[in-house]
Design a protein around this motif. Structure first.
Motif, PDB file in Angstrom:
ATOM      1  N   TYR A  42       0.835  -1.201   0.000  1.00  0.00           N
ATOM      2  CA  TYR A  42       0.000   0.000   0.000  1.00  0.00           C
ATOM      3  C   TYR A  42       0.870   1.252   0.000  1.00  0.00           C
ATOM      4  N   SER A  43       0.264   2.374  -0.371  1.00  0.00           N
ATOM      5  CA  SER A  43       0.951   3.667  -0.349  1.00  0.00           C
ATOM      6  C   SER A  43       0.479   4.461   0.860  1.00  0.00           C
ATOM      7  N   PRO A  44       1.360   4.779   1.804  1.00  0.00           N
ATOM      8  CA  PRO A  44       0.918   5.562   2.972  1.00  0.00           C
ATOM      9  C   PRO A  44       0.420   6.948   2.578  1.00  0.00           C
ATOM     10  N   GLU A  45       1.012   7.522   1.543  1.00  0.00           N
ATOM     11  CA  GLU A  45       0.584   8.848   1.105  1.00  0.00           C
ATOM     12  C   GLU A  45      -0.839   8.810   0.542  1.00  0.00           C
ATOM     13  N   ARG A  46      -1.117   7.821  -0.294  1.00  0.00           N
ATOM     14  CA  ARG A  46      -2.457   7.726  -0.881  1.00  0.00           C
ATOM     15  C   ARG A  46      -3.484   7.347   0.187  1.00  0.00           C
ATOM     16  N   MET A  47      -3.082   6.498   1.129  1.00  0.00           N
ATOM     17  CA  MET A  47      -3.992   6.139   2.214  1.00  0.00           C
ATOM     18  C   MET A  47      -4.300   7.357   3.083  1.00  0.00           C
ATOM     19  N   GLU A  48      -3.295   8.145   3.342  1.00  0.00           N
ATOM     20  CA  GLU A  48      -3.490   9.352   4.143  1.00  0.00           C
ATOM     21  C   GLU A  48      -4.494  10.288   3.476  1.00  0.00           C
ATOM     22  N   GLU A  49      -4.414  10.410   2.171  1.00  0.00           N
ATOM     23  CA  GLU A  49      -5.314  11.305   1.454  1.00  0.00           C
ATOM     24  C   GLU A  49      -6.763  10.820   1.511  1.00  0.00           C
ATOM     25  N   VAL A  50      -6.985   9.511   1.369  1.00  0.00           N
ATOM     26  CA  VAL A  50      -8.375   9.038   1.430  1.00  0.00           C
ATOM     27  C   VAL A  50      -8.921   9.191   2.850  1.00  0.00           C
ATOM     28  N   ILE A  51      -8.074   9.017   3.848  1.00  0.00           N
ATOM     29  CA  ILE A  51      -8.508   9.205   5.238  1.00  0.00           C
ATOM     30  C   ILE A  51      -8.943  10.649   5.474  1.00  0.00           C
ATOM     31  N   LYS A  52      -8.091  11.586   5.084  1.00  0.00           N
ATOM     32  CA  LYS A  52      -8.412  12.999   5.308  1.00  0.00           C
ATOM     33  C   LYS A  52      -9.649  13.422   4.517  1.00  0.00           C
ATOM     34  N   THR A  53      -9.792  12.881   3.319  1.00  0.00           N
ATOM     35  CA  THR A  53     -10.968  13.210   2.513  1.00  0.00           C
ATOM     36  C   THR A  53     -12.232  12.655   3.136  1.00  0.00           C
ATOM     37  N   ALA A  54     -12.151  11.437   3.670  1.00  0.00           N
ATOM     38  CA  ALA A  54     -13.314  10.826   4.322  1.00  0.00           C
ATOM     39  C   ALA A  54     -13.716  11.617   5.564  1.00  0.00           C
ATOM     40  N   VAL A  55     -12.732  12.078   6.322  1.00  0.00           N
ATOM     41  CA  VAL A  55     -13.019  12.888   7.505  1.00  0.00           C
ATOM     42  C   VAL A  55     -13.763  14.159   7.100  1.00  0.00           C
ATOM     43  N   GLU A  56     -13.293  14.793   6.031  1.00  0.00           N
ATOM     44  CA  GLU A  56     -13.917  16.039   5.564  1.00  0.00           C
ATOM     45  C   GLU A  56     -15.317  15.803   5.010  1.00  0.00           C
ATOM     46  N   LYS A  57     -15.451  14.829   4.110  1.00  0.00           N
ATOM     47  CA  LYS A  57     -16.722  14.621   3.413  1.00  0.00           C
ATOM     48  C   LYS A  57     -17.812  14.064   4.333  1.00  0.00           C
ATOM     49  N   SER A  58     -17.418  13.344   5.366  1.00  0.00           N
ATOM     50  CA  SER A  58     -18.402  12.716   6.254  1.00  0.00           C
ATOM     51  C   SER A  58     -18.819  13.616   7.406  1.00  0.00           C
ATOM     52  N   GLY A  59     -18.133  14.745   7.577  1.00  0.00           N
ATOM     53  CA  GLY A  59     -18.389  15.566   8.744  1.00  0.00           C
ATOM     54  C   GLY A  59     -18.043  14.814  10.016  1.00  0.00           C
ATOM     55  N   TRP A  60     -16.943  14.107   9.965  1.00  0.00           N
ATOM     56  CA  TRP A  60     -16.518  13.259  11.085  1.00  0.00           C
ATOM     57  C   TRP A  60     -16.391  14.088  12.369  1.00  0.00           C
ATOM     58  N   GLY A  61     -17.076  13.622  13.405  1.00  0.00           N
ATOM     59  CA  GLY A  61     -17.026  14.311  14.685  1.00  0.00           C
ATOM     60  C   GLY A  61     -17.876  15.564  14.769  1.00  0.00           C
ATOM     61  N   LYS A  62     -18.615  15.869  13.727  1.00  0.00           N
ATOM     62  CA  LYS A  62     -19.417  17.091  13.704  1.00  0.00           C
ATOM     63  C   LYS A  62     -20.895  16.813  13.473  1.00  0.00           C
ATOM     64  N   GLN A  63     -21.311  15.560  13.638  1.00  0.00           N
ATOM     65  CA  GLN A  63     -22.704  15.187  13.403  1.00  0.00           C
ATOM     66  C   GLN A  63     -23.582  15.605  14.586  1.00  0.00           C
ATOM     67  N   PRO A  64     -24.853  15.834  14.324  1.00  0.00           N
ATOM     68  CA  PRO A  64     -25.762  16.207  15.418  1.00  0.00           C
ATOM     69  C   PRO A  64     -26.007  15.028  16.353  1.00  0.00           C
ATOM     70  N   ASP A  65     -26.542  15.307  17.538  1.00  0.00           N
ATOM     71  CA  ASP A  65     -26.879  14.245  18.475  1.00  0.00           C
ATOM     72  C   ASP A  65     -27.818  13.247  17.810  1.00  0.00           C
ATOM     73  N   GLY A  66     -27.581  11.977  18.076  1.00  0.00           N
ATOM     74  CA  GLY A  66     -28.412  10.926  17.497  1.00  0.00           C
ATOM     75  C   GLY A  66     -27.836  10.302  16.252  1.00  0.00           C
ATOM     76  N   VAL A  67     -26.731  10.854  15.734  1.00  0.00           N
ATOM     77  CA  VAL A  67     -26.028  10.255  14.589  1.00  0.00           C
ATOM     78  C   VAL A  67     -24.675   9.756  15.100  1.00  0.00           C
ATOM     79  N   TYR A  68     -24.474   8.450  15.004  1.00  0.00           N
ATOM     80  CA  TYR A  68     -23.253   7.814  15.517  1.00  0.00           C
ATOM     81  C   TYR A  68     -22.412   7.352  14.326  1.00  0.00           C
TER      82      TYR A  68
END
Length: 723
Positions: A546-572
């Motif tokens: 695997y490529s750590p650089e490419r993996m890092e990019e998909v992780i950061k993109t998923a965090v951004e696109k999913s609103g990770w940690g910023k969801q309203p109460d009741g969304v887990y």
């Protein structure tokens, strides 16, 4: 990963000579893969040929029409569309002027006509584009010769050649001239910015035929004089046929014959219903010829293997014993998964006509060459006597890598002296499967001074034979003391590849473990993964895939696109990242509580699979993989009792239902890397994302699949329900 290269050197041995057609136009032969054999030669007279008698050619007619023969098996992954798109792009023709035809098995000219491992586009990316570019250059050379100008002065666009003076010729105008041209040694490939077909949404070439019910699939295939065979097989793994009485079957009108072959009995009839009715009228007795295993046996045996010392070590970095001995904290967890059948929408079937002159085979198969070779060996015939035609498949998922059903058809036809099509019922399909093996993983991690210093992965599996998939994926290379050990139990229950082999469950185990490890370490779950990836950057370890650089990019993109940690109460939310089949994926699952139970509402999926050939097809593959992964993690269960499968149809085997399918939001990373796998990589992370989201929602950690088998872990106490 390699990137696209606009200039390629193309050997004459990699591109077959063109030849004139009696009816006009030329056939341009091409090698689909670098492993193609150089002695391949195209047919000379198209008028005398049936198009199904050859494959792997571009046909250009006088009117400019282009036919591309696609030799790889089509199982719904879209290669019958995307592979010809690569050729058409570099050939520079309008896609709506291209006709795509399925080719047949041709072992003389090609060496990799396989659908498996999500590798077709990856392997075909350069050769297929070179093919189109070489054909285009030959047509340009022919036009330039006619005009008396240099080829470099000519350009093409959608099947039309233009010179500097503005004169034009169509491909159809010069195909006959091109037949006598020298094959260029060096061709220029398009830049990504010049693509007109690659990267554009393209409908499946078989779509109209599929929605209008035209014959495409193995079950559709009919031949004059063909009879249908329904086969009785041993009801339990570990049993053999002792004796049978076929009098009742032969009394049924329409039953033609009853044939024993090995430990199986085939009932031949004029139609499928009669053949299946005849099989039900058979009376047979069976004898135990081996151990009759039950799911409880497998549970005990696999646990014993994990507790034992008889392992094969696949990778050992550093000293895990020392790491665990000096650790501040140690986390150890065991994860369990059941057998799973494939349950393709189209049950297994195959046609065979074995005569003294040849063996004619037709049907849905992922490994046509291997299947033809096995049949030749079984019947003591030469492989050259076999002609195999591939139909479109109503699902494969690895089941059709194994040609047992094709072998049955050939054996029965040989004994009956008739063309035969074997047709499985749904019950046959589930009872005579090549199952995903039951597996247990035990993972242990050592933590010292806030760092992960040791990692030990143990696998115990039934009939495990794909160890190579495990040891060099993440977190290999990120932890100094790292070891992967495997052990297996040899069983008479047939097992094999199931969509995203091994990783389909391993991803859930490892990614659940990382979440729990982060909790123990009291660190951010996503940051733990990112910190581990930093340690792999700049590695010289060639085993790391695997490529750590490419993996890092998909992780950061998923965090951004999913609103990770910023969801309203009741969304887990639950997070995972994973690498398999050469692609990098990150997924986030959103779970909400309804009527006291958690419900998977949405999956956000970020994929780096390099250049996307057909975005529409990619979207379908990604969504299908995610929903398949969620469904089997939540519901998929298959058990044995004394060798007998305990589920015979969908009344007893649970699949995800349409109202349970979550919304899937897809984000594709844009880059210039060559394409990688897409049919399988999004399935493995889905189970882990859901498990981690369920933990967030219920406070309870899941270690076994399917999740719904353990409802006590899913029920949320009323006082804990938010909103």
């Amino acid at each position: 990963m390699s990137t696209s290269k606009p200039n390629m050197t193309f050997s004459r041995r990699d591109f077959m000579r063109t030849s004139s057609l009696a009816g006009g136009g030329i056939l341009i032969g091409f090698n689909l893969f670098t492993a193609c054999k150089p002695e391949a030669s195209p047919p000379v007279d198209l008028a005398s040929l049936n198009y199904n008698d050859f494959n792997a050619f571009i046909k250009i007619a006088d009117n400019g029409a282009v036919t591309i023969f696609s030799p790889n098996p089509e199982i719904g992954q879209g290669v019958k569309t995307s592979m010809p798109m690569l050729i058409a792009e570099e050939l520079d023709v309008a896609w709506d002027k291209v006709l795509v035809e399925q080719g047949v098995l041709d072992t003389k000219n090609y060496t990799r006509q396989v659908a498996g491992g999500s590798q077709s586009i990856r392997f075909g990316w350069d050769p297929l584009r070179q093919t189109g570019a070489t054909a285009r250059q030959m047509l340009i050379n022919a036009a330039a010769s006619r005009w008396g100008v240099e080829p470099s002065e000519c350009t093409t666009s959608e099947g039309v050649i233009k010179n500097a003076s503005g004169e034009t010729l169509t491909y159809g105008d010069v195909v006959k001239d091109a037949a006598g041209m020298e094959i260029p040694e060096k061709v220029k490939l398009k830049k990504r910015s010049e693509y007109k077909i690659i990267g554009k949404d393209t409908w499946n070439v078989d779509l109209d035929k599929i929605v209008t019910g035209q014959p495409l699939f193995g079950l559709d295939y009919k031949k004059e004089g063909m009879v249908i065979a329904s086969v009785m097989r041993p009801p339990a793994f570990g049993q053999k046929l002792d004796s049978y009485d076929d009098a009742g079957a032969k009394e049924i009108p329409g039953v033609i014959d009853v044939i024993r072959f090995g430990d199986k009995i085939a009932v031949l009839a004029k139609d499928t219903w009669t053949a299946m009715k005849g099989k039900k009228a058979l009376k047979a007795s069976w004898k135990d010829d081996g151990t009759l295993e039950s799911t409880s046996d497998h549970d005990r045996i696999l646990t014993g293997l994990l507790d034992g010392k008889d392992f094969q070590t696949l990778r050992a970095d550093g000293d895990i014993k020392k790491a665990f001995a000096s650790a501040d904290k140690v986390l150890e967890r065991t994860y369990e998964s059941p057998f799973l059948p494939h349950n393709c929408l189209e049950p297994m079937n195959f046609y065979a006509d074995v005569t003294s002159d040849k063996i004619h085979l037709v049907g849905p198969i992922q490994t046509p060459e291997r299947t033809a070779q096995e049949i030749a060996e079984k019947l003591d015939r030469s492989p050259e006597e076999i002609h195999l035609e591939m139909t479109r498949m109503g699902g494969g998922f690895g089941r059709r890598l194994y040609g047992d059903f094709a072998m049955e058809a050939a054996e029965i036809s040989s004994k009956a002296g008739k063309p035969v099509k074997v047709v499985f019922s749904r019950e046959d399909d589930m009872a005579a499967g090549i199952y995903r093996p039951a597996i247990k993983y035990r993972i242990k991690a050592a933590v010292k001074n806030g760092e992960v210093t040791g990692y030990h992965l143990k696998e115990a599996a039934v009939n495990s034979n794909m160890y190579g998939l495990i040891p060099n994926f993440f977190p290999a290379g990120a932890i100094e003391n790292y070891q992967v050990d495997v052990a297996k139990h040899d069983s008479n229950i047939t097992t094999g590849a199931w969509r995203a082999p091994y990783t389909n469950f391993l991803a859930f185990a490892e990614q659940s473990f990382f979440d729990e490890l982060a909790e123990m370490m009291e660190v951010d779950k996503v940051q733990l993964r990112l910190d581990l990836l930093q340690k792999v950057k700049g590695t010289t370890d060639e085993r790391i895939q695997y490529s750590p650089e490419r993996m890092e990019e998909v992780i950061k993109t998923a965090v951004e696109k999913s609103g990770w940690g910023k969801q309203p109460d009741g969304v887990y939310q639950g997070f995972v990242n994973y690498y398999c089949h050469n692609s990098h994926v990150a997924e986030v699952a959103n779970v909400e509580i309804e009527d006291g139970m958690p419900v998977v509402k949405k999956i956000i999926c970020v994929v780096d699979c390099g250049i996307v050939v057909n975005p529409l097809g990619a979207l379908n593959q990604i969504e299908g993989g995610v929903i398949d992964g969620v469904g089997h993690a939540m519901y998929g269960d298959f058990a044995f009792e004394n060798g007998v499968p305990q589920s015979g149809n969908f009344d007893a085997y649970r699949l995800i239902r349409i109202n349970e399918a979550p919304e899937v939001e897809v984000h594709l990373m844009e880059n210039d890397h060559s394409p990688t796998g897409l049919g399988e990589p999004t399935l493995p992370p889905a189970g882990g994302a859901v498990a981690n989201a369920l933990k967030a929602a219920t406070g309870k950690r899941l270690y076994k699949q399917p999740f719904t088998k353990y409802p006590e872990l899913l029920i949320v106490p009323e006082k804990e329900i938010i909103g």
